[in-house]
Design a protein around this motif. Structure first.
Motif, mmCIF file in Angstrom:
data_model
loop_
_atom_site.group_PDB
_atom_site.id
_atom_site.type_symbol
_atom_site.label_atom_id
_atom_site.label_comp_id
_atom_site.label_asym_id
_atom_site.label_seq_id
_atom_site.Cartn_x
_atom_site.Cartn_y
_atom_site.Cartn_z
ATOM 1 N N TYR A 111 11.194 50.857 22.440
ATOM 2 C CA TYR A 111 12.500 50.280 22.758
ATOM 3 C C TYR A 111 13.348 51.221 23.612
ATOM 4 C CZ TYR A 111 12.030 46.270 19.602
ATOM 5 O OH TYR A 111 11.645 45.096 19.003
ATOM 6 N N ALA A 198 16.013 42.893 22.664
ATOM 7 C CA ALA A 198 14.652 43.083 22.159
ATOM 8 C C ALA A 198 13.764 41.893 22.489
ATOM 9 C CB ALA A 198 14.695 43.317 20.647
ATOM 10 N N ARG A 201 13.055 41.721 26.248
ATOM 11 C CA ARG A 201 12.222 42.860 26.627
ATOM 12 C C ARG A 201 10.773 42.612 26.248
ATOM 13 N NH1 ARG A 201 9.822 47.368 24.968
ATOM 14 N NH2 ARG A 201 9.911 49.191 26.324
#
Length: 229
Positions: A111, A198, A201
């Motif tokens: 991340y 998130a 992504r």
């Protein structure tokens, strides 16, 4: 070398319904709650309690809150007793040192763009599971309990007052609890930003159809096909 795409049914209908009902409720609760705290569009003249327009905002807030509670309880039932392996709490063990080990650290590094390869999980990865526990589970319980205590002030001696009225003196006063309830609501917009980052992504990096999976229920696992040479 070709690509193998495996389609996996991850989020069953009850989980998808919960997700979208929860998103609707949180949106309504935030809009109505922030407006009640500061009615900037149509500020009531005189005392707020005498404003008929403001009462509609309060009723909408209360209605969304009760739907939010019912939806939350349904999700807890499904997580504990449902047949959906990806929606259960079985894999969430933050009390175990192993749970904070290599998979968790690798996902955090991914991340933060500290590693190029993306760990591939069918259900929630460890970081997402922890975020959901802190923001959705703990945050929802706090907002429900404090909200029911405040709602009990409308009917002294009623169900909400009897079961949750003790919370008000615990925080010192009704004003303090209103302030804390309002301040805690800001964790949800903060969580939404992290959640959307998130999700998008994952779609860009590992192409697992995370975004569409909450609509269709299916995620895609992409692997390199072994070369025949």
């Amino acid at each position: 070398m070709g690509r193998i795409i495996e389609e996996i049914y991850v989020w069953r209908l009850p989980v998808r319904l919960y997700h979208w009902i929860n998103a609707l409720c949180i949106s309504l609760l935030l809009v109505t709650g922030f407006y009640i705290a500061g009615p900037v569009l149509m500020p009531p003249s005189g005392e707020a309690v005498s404003s008929h327009a403001l009462s509609w905002w309060r009723m909408l807030h209360f209605g969304a809150a009760f739907l939010f509670i019912a939806n939350f309880l349904f999700r807890m039932y499904w997580a504990l007793f449902g047949r959906d392996r990806y929606a259960r709490f079985g894999g969430f063990r933050p009390w175990s040192p192993r749970w904070w080990g290599k998979p968790f650290k690798e996902q955090v590094a991914s991340y933060l763009f500290l590693r190029q390869d993306e760990p591939n999980y069918v259900g929630h990865n460890p970081v997402a599971a922890l975020a959901n526990f802190i923001f959705i589970f703990c945050g929802s319980i706090f907002m429900i309990v404090t909200g029911m205590a405040l709602y009990g002030e409308n009917n002294p001696g009623g169900f909400s007052d009897q079961w949750f009225g003790w919370i008000i003196p615990l925080f010192g006063s009704s004003y303090n609890l209103h302030y804390i309830h309002h301040a805690a609501a800001w964790i949800f917009p903060f969580y939404v930003i992290i959640h959307l980052y998130a999700v998008f992504r994952h779609d860009v990096v590992d192409r697992t159809s995370v975004t569409s999976s909450i609509i269709t229920g299916f995620k895609h696992k992409v692997e390199d096909e072994p070369s025949l040479d």
